[in-house]
Design an enzyme around this catalytic site. Structure first.
Site, PDB file in Angstrom:
ATOM      1  N   CYS A   4      31.040  45.428  46.262  1.00  0.00           N
ATOM      2  CA  CYS A   4      31.332  44.319  45.362  1.00  0.00           C
ATOM      3  C   CYS A   4      31.652  44.892  43.995  1.00  0.00           C
ATOM      4  CB  CYS A   4      30.113  43.398  45.286  1.00  0.00           C
ATOM      5  SG  CYS A   4      30.338  42.015  44.152  1.00  0.00           S
ATOM      6  N   LEU A   5      32.715  44.373  43.371  1.00  0.00           N
ATOM      7  CA  LEU A   5      33.101  44.882  42.052  1.00  0.00           C
ATOM      8  C   LEU A   5      31.985  44.707  41.029  1.00  0.00           C
ATOM      9  CD1 LEU A   5      36.769  43.540  41.821  1.00  0.00           C
ATOM     10  CD2 LEU A   5      36.034  45.881  42.315  1.00  0.00           C
ATOM     11  N   HIS A  42      30.057  34.106  46.535  1.00  0.00           N
ATOM     12  CA  HIS A  42      29.997  34.265  45.075  1.00  0.00           C
ATOM     13  C   HIS A  42      29.983  32.913  44.370  1.00  0.00           C
ATOM     14  CE1 HIS A  42      30.177  38.406  43.747  1.00  0.00           C
ATOM     15  NE2 HIS A  42      31.181  38.720  44.542  1.00  0.00           N
ATOM     16  N   GLY A  89      39.269  41.184  46.541  1.00  0.00           N
ATOM     17  CA  GLY A  89      38.884  39.802  46.271  1.00  0.00           C
ATOM     18  C   GLY A  89      38.157  39.727  44.948  1.00  0.00           C
ATOM     19  N   GLN A 139      32.680  36.422  38.517  1.00  0.00           N
ATOM     20  CA  GLN A 139      32.711  37.874  38.264  1.00  0.00           C
ATOM     21  C   GLN A 139      33.438  38.232  36.971  1.00  0.00           C
ATOM     22  OE1 GLN A 139      34.112  38.901  42.469  1.00  0.00           O
ATOM     23  NE2 GLN A 139      32.764  40.595  41.938  1.00  0.00           N
ATOM     24  N   HIS A 173      32.530  36.636  51.654  1.00  0.00           N
ATOM     25  CA  HIS A 173      32.025  37.301  50.446  1.00  0.00           C
ATOM     26  C   HIS A 173      32.384  36.492  49.190  1.00  0.00           C
ATOM     27  CE1 HIS A 173      31.135  41.210  48.182  1.00  0.00           C
ATOM     28  NE2 HIS A 173      31.712  40.459  47.258  1.00  0.00           N
ATOM     29  N   GLU A 174      33.643  36.059  49.086  1.00  0.00           N
ATOM     30  CA  GLU A 174      34.082  35.348  47.867  1.00  0.00           C
ATOM     31  C   GLU A 174      33.508  33.942  47.808  1.00  0.00           C
ATOM     32  OE1 GLU A 174      35.147  37.268  45.700  1.00  0.00           O
ATOM     33  OE2 GLU A 174      35.719  38.901  47.029  1.00  0.00           O
TER      34      GLU A 174
HETATM   35 ZN    ZN Z   1      31.746  40.564  45.222  1.00  0.00          ZN
END
Ligand code: ZN
Length: 171
Positions: free
Chosen positions: A93-94, A139, A46, A51, A135-136
């Site tokens: 998380c990236l 964000h 995701g 991000q 999660h997304e």
């Molecule tokens: Zn994330």
């Protein structure tokens, strides 16, 4: 085009993104393609627009890691409608590379969002997909998964990240 991933510490990750009001434009379609490319390049399931430094309420998800085109999802202006059950599992998380923590999330989650054409839809996901919805969407409201771990663990993570920043290993 593959964008670099913005890391924890950048304010774009901790503020609410802007609602998208223009749909089905060449710019939006190109941006979505770039988001998928950036997500696959970073090996994520995701990715939210903040991000890659863009404060707009857009997220992409693919729990198949690019194996199944039917699992490619675009969520624009998503809202979580319903959460039920519980799952506890590792989440990463990236934007916070190198860390994974146990996070308790809902097991079955219904989201309402718009697609690239602006059409509204609702979708229910379980397990990993439910976790990705939460999660997304988080964000896009400036919330990171570390807000769902204990204060003790969060402080420990922040201290480790500060150390990496000082060492020049967090850019
Ligand atoms: Zn994330």
């Amino acid at each position: 085009m593959v964008y670099p991933i913005v890391k924890f510490g950048d304010p774009v990750l901790e503020r609410e993104a802007d609602t998208v009001t223009e749909f089905d434009t060449p710019e939006l379609h190109k941006f979505l393609a770039d988001m998928f490319d950036s997500m696959y390049a970073a090996k994520g399931v995701g990715l939210a627009a903040p991000q890659i430094g863009v404060g707009r309420k857009i997220a992409v998800i693919d729990c198949s890691n690019g194996e199944n085109p039917a699992e490619k999802l675009v969520l624009i202006n998503p809202k979580i409608l319903h959460v039920e059950g519980k799952q506890v599992g590792e989440e990463g998380c990236l934007s916070i590379p190198g860390f994974r923590e146990q996070v308790r999330r809902g097991k079955r989650v219904t989201v309402r969002a718009q697609n690239a054409k602006g059409e509204e839809f609702e979708m229910t996901g379980e397990d990993l997909l439910a976790r990705a919805f939460l999660h997304e969407t988080d964000h896009l409201y400036g919330r990171l998964y570390i807000s769902h771990v204990s204060a003790l663990k969060r402080d420990l993570m922040k201290r480790k990240i500060k150390k990496l920043q000082r060492a020049g290993e967090w850019e």
